[in-house]
Design a protein around this motif. Sequence first.
Motif, PDB file in Angstrom:
ATOM      1  N   ALA A  41       0.833  -1.202   0.000  1.00 38.10           N
ATOM      2  CA  ALA A  41       0.000   0.000   0.000  1.00 38.10           C
ATOM      3  C   ALA A  41       0.868   1.252   0.000  1.00 38.10           C
ATOM      4  CB  ALA A  41      -0.934  -0.009   1.208  1.00 38.10           C
ATOM      5  N   GLN A  42       1.979   1.223   0.728  1.00 36.57           N
ATOM      6  CA  GLN A  42       2.896   2.368   0.741  1.00 36.57           C
ATOM      7  C   GLN A  42       3.479   2.615  -0.650  1.00 36.57           C
ATOM      8  OE1 GLN A  42       5.863   2.401   3.890  1.00 36.57           O
ATOM      9  NE2 GLN A  42       4.496   1.212   5.192  1.00 36.57           N
ATOM     10  N   VAL A  43       3.817   1.548  -1.363  1.00 35.81           N
ATOM     11  CA  VAL A  43       4.348   1.692  -2.717  1.00 35.81           C
ATOM     12  C   VAL A  43       3.314   2.371  -3.608  1.00 35.81           C
ATOM     13  CG1 VAL A  43       5.085   0.446  -4.787  1.00 35.81           C
ATOM     14  CG2 VAL A  43       5.973  -0.214  -2.584  1.00 35.81           C
ATOM     15  N   GLY A  44       2.059   1.980  -3.466  1.00 42.37           N
ATOM     16  CA  GLY A  44       0.991   2.607  -4.245  1.00 42.37           C
ATOM     17  C   GLY A  44       0.872   4.087  -3.943  1.00 42.37           C
ATOM     18  N   THR A  45       0.963   4.435  -2.669  1.00 42.38           N
ATOM     19  CA  THR A  45       0.886   5.840  -2.268  1.00 42.38           C
ATOM     20  C   THR A  45       2.051   6.632  -2.841  1.00 42.38           C
ATOM     21  OG1 THR A  45      -0.225   5.210  -0.216  1.00 42.38           O
ATOM     22  CG2 THR A  45       0.793   7.388  -0.269  1.00 42.38           C
ATOM     23  N   VAL A  46       3.243   6.086  -2.777  1.00 38.79           N
ATOM     24  CA  VAL A  46       4.413   6.773  -3.307  1.00 38.79           C
ATOM     25  C   VAL A  46       4.305   6.900  -4.829  1.00 38.79           C
ATOM     26  CG1 VAL A  46       6.929   6.702  -3.535  1.00 38.79           C
ATOM     27  CG2 VAL A  46       5.870   6.093  -1.367  1.00 38.79           C
ATOM     28  N   LEU A  47       3.765   5.886  -5.488  1.00 32.04           N
ATOM     29  CA  LEU A  47       3.582   5.974  -6.945  1.00 32.04           C
ATOM     30  C   LEU A  47       2.671   7.141  -7.297  1.00 32.04           C
ATOM     31  CD1 LEU A  47       4.016   4.884  -9.818  1.00 32.04           C
ATOM     32  CD2 LEU A  47       1.979   3.478  -9.465  1.00 32.04           C
ATOM     33  N   VAL A  48       1.609   7.324  -6.531  1.00 31.93           N
ATOM     34  CA  VAL A  48       0.698   8.446  -6.791  1.00 31.93           C
ATOM     35  C   VAL A  48       1.442   9.772  -6.643  1.00 31.93           C
ATOM     36  CG1 VAL A  48      -1.351   9.653  -5.935  1.00 31.93           C
ATOM     37  CG2 VAL A  48      -1.390   7.173  -6.202  1.00 31.93           C
ATOM     38  N   VAL A  49       2.301   9.880  -5.648  1.00 31.93           N
ATOM     39  CA  VAL A  49       3.099  11.103  -5.455  1.00 31.93           C
ATOM     40  C   VAL A  49       4.010  11.324  -6.663  1.00 31.93           C
ATOM     41  CG1 VAL A  49       4.937  12.159  -4.062  1.00 31.93           C
ATOM     42  CG2 VAL A  49       3.013  11.026  -2.935  1.00 31.93           C
ATOM     43  N   LEU A  50       4.645  10.263  -7.146  1.00 35.41           N
ATOM     44  CA  LEU A  50       5.542  10.383  -8.297  1.00 35.41           C
ATOM     45  C   LEU A  50       4.777  10.797  -9.553  1.00 35.41           C
ATOM     46  CD1 LEU A  50       7.813   7.282  -7.693  1.00 35.41           C
ATOM     47  CD2 LEU A  50       8.499   9.684  -7.561  1.00 35.41           C
ATOM     48  N   VAL A  51       3.626  10.184  -9.775  1.00 37.64           N
ATOM     49  CA  VAL A  51       2.814  10.531 -10.950  1.00 37.64           C
ATOM     50  C   VAL A  51       2.362  11.983 -10.855  1.00 37.64           C
ATOM     51  CG1 VAL A  51       0.635  10.080 -12.150  1.00 37.64           C
ATOM     52  CG2 VAL A  51       2.098   8.170 -11.462  1.00 37.64           C
ATOM     53  N   ALA A  52       1.942  12.405  -9.671  1.00 39.15           N
ATOM     54  CA  ALA A  52       1.528  13.799  -9.480  1.00 39.15           C
ATOM     55  C   ALA A  52       2.677  14.755  -9.762  1.00 39.15           C
ATOM     56  CB  ALA A  52       0.999  14.007  -8.065  1.00 39.15           C
ATOM     57  N   GLY A  53       3.909  14.304  -9.519  1.00 41.10           N
ATOM     58  CA  GLY A  53       5.093  15.116  -9.793  1.00 41.10           C
ATOM     59  C   GLY A  53       5.578  15.025 -11.223  1.00 41.10           C
ATOM     60  N   GLY A  54       4.905  14.221 -12.048  1.00 41.75           N
ATOM     61  CA  GLY A  54       5.249  14.141 -13.462  1.00 41.75           C
ATOM     62  C   GLY A  54       6.041  12.913 -13.872  1.00 41.75           C
ATOM     63  N   ASP A  55       6.382  12.024 -12.939  1.00 40.52           N
ATOM     64  CA  ASP A  55       7.138  10.814 -13.273  1.00 40.52           C
ATOM     65  C   ASP A  55       6.166   9.731 -13.721  1.00 40.52           C
ATOM     66  OD1 ASP A  55       8.693   8.534 -13.468  1.00 40.52           O
ATOM     67  OD2 ASP A  55       9.686   8.812 -11.540  1.00 40.52           O
ATOM     68  N   LEU A  56       6.128   9.478 -15.018  1.00 38.46           N
ATOM     69  CA  LEU A  56       5.216   8.476 -15.573  1.00 38.46           C
ATOM     70  C   LEU A  56       5.963   7.210 -15.993  1.00 38.46           C
ATOM     71  CD1 LEU A  56       3.035  10.879 -17.761  1.00 38.46           C
ATOM     72  CD2 LEU A  56       2.598  10.070 -15.432  1.00 38.46           C
ATOM     73  N   THR A  57       7.156   7.007 -15.452  1.00 34.70           N
ATOM     74  CA  THR A  57       7.986   5.879 -15.857  1.00 34.70           C
ATOM     75  C   THR A  57       7.898   4.688 -14.910  1.00 34.70           C
ATOM     76  OG1 THR A  57       9.918   6.715 -14.643  1.00 34.70           O
ATOM     77  CG2 THR A  57       9.645   7.442 -16.940  1.00 34.70           C
TER      78      THR A  57
END
Length: 117
Positions: A41-57
């Motif tokens: 679940a933490q990985v999912g949360t961090v992924l959302v933060v990265l996507v919000a910051g523009g990292d789509l990789t």
Amino acid sequence: MTIDAAKRFDALSDVIEQDIALNVGGGNGAYDQAKHSDTQAQVGTVLVVLVAGGDLTRQIHIHTKEKVGDLAQSLNAMTSNLSRLVGEVRQGTESMATASAQIAQGNAGQRRCHARR
């Protein structure tokens, strides 16, 4: 913040991979399963933060049929679709820039023709 989130994502992803490797031979009970689910679940949360910051990789590599697995698949699909959409927008922008440059050249040519007359 994005750099810290990227490091956290990588670290949590490593923990998940290690947990999978350790639990292949049978698991260590409900505590380990709950800990593993929390990490996922933490990985999912961090992924959302990265996507919000523009990292789509980034993609989440969680292989479970539980709710966390469904969430991971949905987040991966969202990230892939956003990446595709951004690519299409970039391609459209490049096409517009090329067309604008061609129009500008054509207009400049017409001005030169009219100036000679």
